[in-house]
Design an enzyme around this catalytic site. Structure first.
Site, short mmCIF file in Angstrom:
data_model
loop_
_atom_site.label_atom_id
_atom_site.label_comp_id
_atom_site.label_asym_id
_atom_site.label_seq_id
_atom_site.Cartn_x
_atom_site.Cartn_y
_atom_site.Cartn_z
N TYR A 154 2.73 -43.27 3.21
CA TYR A 154 3.20 -42.51 2.05
C TYR A 154 1.99 -42.20 1.17
CZ TYR A 154 7.92 -44.32 3.18
OH TYR A 154 9.09 -44.67 3.80
N PRO A 192 19.70 -43.60 0.91
CA PRO A 192 21.12 -43.94 0.70
C PRO A 192 21.85 -42.91 -0.15
CG PRO A 192 19.73 -45.28 -0.73
CD PRO A 192 18.80 -44.54 0.19
N LEU A 193 21.08 -42.08 -0.87
CA LEU A 193 21.70 -41.02 -1.67
C LEU A 193 21.59 -39.67 -0.95
CD1 LEU A 193 20.29 -42.13 -5.14
CD2 LEU A 193 22.62 -42.45 -4.28
N GLY A 194 21.36 -39.74 0.37
CA GLY A 194 21.25 -38.49 1.13
C GLY A 194 20.13 -37.61 0.61
N ARG A 195 18.98 -38.24 0.32
CA ARG A 195 17.80 -37.54 -0.24
C ARG A 195 18.20 -36.74 -1.49
NH1 ARG A 195 13.66 -38.07 3.61
NH2 ARG A 195 14.38 -38.42 5.72
N GLY A 196 19.16 -37.25 -2.23
CA GLY A 196 19.57 -36.61 -3.49
C GLY A 196 20.88 -35.86 -3.38
N1 LIG Z 1 10.78 -44.95 6.65
C1 LIG Z 1 11.36 -43.81 6.64
O1 LIG Z 1 11.38 -43.06 7.61
C2 LIG Z 1 11.96 -43.41 5.39
C3 LIG Z 1 12.42 -42.13 5.26
C4 LIG Z 1 12.93 -41.80 4.06
C5 LIG Z 1 12.97 -42.76 3.06
N2 LIG Z 1 12.52 -44.02 3.23
C6 LIG Z 1 12.57 -45.03 2.15
O2 LIG Z 1 13.85 -44.97 1.53
C7 LIG Z 1 13.67 -44.71 0.13
C8 LIG Z 1 14.83 -43.91 -0.41
O3 LIG Z 1 15.04 -42.73 0.33
P1 LIG Z 1 14.79 -41.27 -0.23
O4 LIG Z 1 13.92 -41.32 -1.41
O5 LIG Z 1 14.40 -40.46 0.96
O6 LIG Z 1 16.24 -40.75 -0.59
P2 LIG Z 1 17.40 -41.18 -1.62
O7 LIG Z 1 17.11 -42.49 -2.21
O8 LIG Z 1 18.65 -40.98 -0.85
O9 LIG Z 1 17.31 -40.02 -2.71
C9 LIG Z 1 16.19 -39.82 -3.50
C10 LIG Z 1 16.36 -38.49 -4.20
O10 LIG Z 1 17.51 -38.55 -5.05
C11 LIG Z 1 17.15 -38.31 -6.39
N3 LIG Z 1 17.94 -39.28 -7.19
C12 LIG Z 1 17.83 -40.63 -7.19
N4 LIG Z 1 18.76 -41.19 -7.99
C13 LIG Z 1 19.47 -40.17 -8.51
C14 LIG Z 1 20.56 -40.09 -9.40
N5 LIG Z 1 21.13 -41.20 -9.90
N6 LIG Z 1 21.04 -38.86 -9.74
C15 LIG Z 1 20.49 -37.73 -9.25
N7 LIG Z 1 19.45 -37.74 -8.38
C16 LIG Z 1 18.94 -38.94 -8.02
C17 LIG Z 1 15.66 -38.50 -6.48
O11 LIG Z 1 15.10 -37.59 -7.40
P3 LIG Z 1 14.35 -38.09 -8.75
O12 LIG Z 1 13.10 -38.76 -8.34
O13 LIG Z 1 14.14 -36.78 -9.45
O14 LIG Z 1 15.33 -38.98 -9.44
C18 LIG Z 1 15.19 -38.14 -5.07
O15 LIG Z 1 14.99 -36.75 -4.94
C19 LIG Z 1 12.31 -43.99 0.07
O16 LIG Z 1 11.76 -44.04 -1.23
C20 LIG Z 1 11.52 -44.75 1.08
O17 LIG Z 1 11.03 -45.95 0.51
C21 LIG Z 1 12.04 -44.36 4.39
#
Ligand SMILES: NC(=O)c1ccc[n+]([C@@H]2O[C@H](COP(=O)([O-])OP(=O)(O)OC[C@H]3O[C@@H](n4cnc5c(N)ncnc54)[C@H](OP(=O)(O)O)[C@@H]3O)[C@@H](O)[C@H]2O)c1
Length: 329
Positions: free
Chosen positions: A57, A205-209
């Site tokens: 990252y 877990p939030l479906g990437r937002g």
């Molecule tokens: N290893 C892998 O292949 C892999 C792939 C993906 C992710 N991950 C890990 O999993 C973690 C989480 O996954 P992710 O970041 O992909 O997706 P996520 O947690 O499903 O969603 C993150 C997105 O949702 C937004 N968000 C978060 N809380 C919110 C809320 N309460 N209301 C509205 N929008 C909200 C964030 O934007 P803002 O920042 O603007 O709040 C961001 O764009 C990553 O940080 C990473 O550590 C691992």
């Protein structure tokens, strides 16, 4: 903040972790270092003890920033990072590489950037088809014996790979995508993890937002935003999948919560050894997400959600074609 154990490993973490990827990559722009440090420390103050990062990252930036933020708080937190890619000089070529000598190089770099003498949870970031998983597990086993690593994890690995790795070095956690719009792990993976006593860490877990209701069919993503390349985030797919968000918003309104909180509470209700790692760059959203740990969904609530999900047919792949080959091996 409630705590959970990741399987039978004895590793205890906050019921929700913080996914730190978005602070440095994926959903550009990267967060200013001072703001990122403030957010990470605010998470610790609010009881978060589980931080998810990766060498790749940034690349490297994420480990650097999180290492700086957590250095004075090191004894209060569990740091999970990941190895398994070659990172080219242009920081762009990211070919799989889990050869034992490369894992050894990676651990030294991660320890240095994280400013720590031990990594609590060291995941293989993706299964490398060119390296037997036994060799990977054996290398991590040696690193554990040397005191550089405490626990072993896998990412997006298929059932047979988890089993084979676990036979060499017990796996503490598998991290894979799992959420209201990607439930494949329920078929084979969750029963296997229960059998083996391995914890489960759902990423995105939030479906990437998307599941928060803040992304609409007309939302446009920056060129460098990963979602721009994901079929599930095309305008047509977003429009087709809108029904899920409408349902979630209705369920949330009935309970005076938000769609994001329902999405997280639903995951935590599936198994007591599941620890989601939502990502955010904003304090108010961090607080909103953490409040999901207070929501208890009854069996009737869960049944209602399950029934609602059955009426929605999710459209679009979750990864672009070029990356599909990296999952579920
Ligand atoms: N290893 C892998 O292949 C892999 C792939 C993906 C992710 N991950 C890990 O999993 C973690 C989480 O996954 P992710 O970041 O992909 O997706 P996520 O947690 O499903 O969603 C993150 C997105 O949702 C937004 N968000 C978060 N809380 C919110 C809320 N309460 N209301 C509205 N929008 C909200 C964030 O934007 P803002 O920042 O603007 O709040 C961001 O764009 C990553 O940080 C990473 O550590 C691992």
């Amino acid at each position: 903040m409630q705590k959970r154990y990741l399987g039978k490993s004895g590793l205890k973490v906050s019921a929700l972790g913080l996914g730190c990827m978005g602070l440095s990559q994926g959903y550009w722009p990267a967060t200013d270092t001072r703001q990122a440090i403030a957010l990470i420390r605010a998470a610790v103050e609010r009881g978060v003890t589980f931080f998810d990062i990766a060498e790749v990252y940034g690349p490297y930036l994420n480990e650097d920033v999180v290492g700086k933020a957590l250095k004075p708080l090191r004894d209060r937190v569990v740091i999970a990072t990941k190895f398994g890619f070659n990172i080219g000089n242009d920081n762009k070529q990211q070919m799989l590489n889990s050869r034992p000598e490369h894992i050894r190089e990676a651990v030294e770099g991660s320890l240095r950037r994280l400013k720590t003498d031990v990594i609590d949870l060291f995941y293989q970031h993706r299964v490398d088809p060119d390296v037997p998983i036994e060799d990977v597990a054996g290398t991590v086993k040696d690193l554990i014996a040397e005191g550089k690593v405490k626990h072993f994890g896998l990412l997006e690995a298929g059932a047979q790979t988890v089993r084979r790795a676990h036979a060499i070095q017990p796996v503490t956690a598998l991290q894979s995508e799992y959420s209201l719009w990607w439930r494949e792990p329920e078929q084979e993976i969750l029963p296997l993890l229960k059998e083996l006593g391995v914890g489960f860490v759902p990423f995105s877990p939030l479906g990437r937002g998307f599941l928060t209701g803040t992304i609409k069919a007309e939302t446009t993503f920056a060129e460098s935003d990963f979602r721009k390349t994901v079929p599930r985030f095309s305008a047509d797919a977003l429009k087709a999948n809108e029904k899920l968000v409408i349902l979630l918003t209705e369920l949330a309104a009935e309970r005076h919560t938000t769609p994001a909180q329902i999405a997280l509470a639903w995951l935590m209700a599936q198994k007591p050894w599941i620890v989601p790692i939502p990502g955010t760059t904003k304090l108010h959203r961090l607080e909103e997400n953490l409040a999901a740990t207070e929501i208890i969904l009854t069996p009737a609530d869960l049944q209602k959600i399950t029934q609602a999900l059955e009426t929605v047919n999710i459209v679009g792949e979750r990864y672009p074609a070029a990356l599909q080959a990296h999952v579920g091996r």
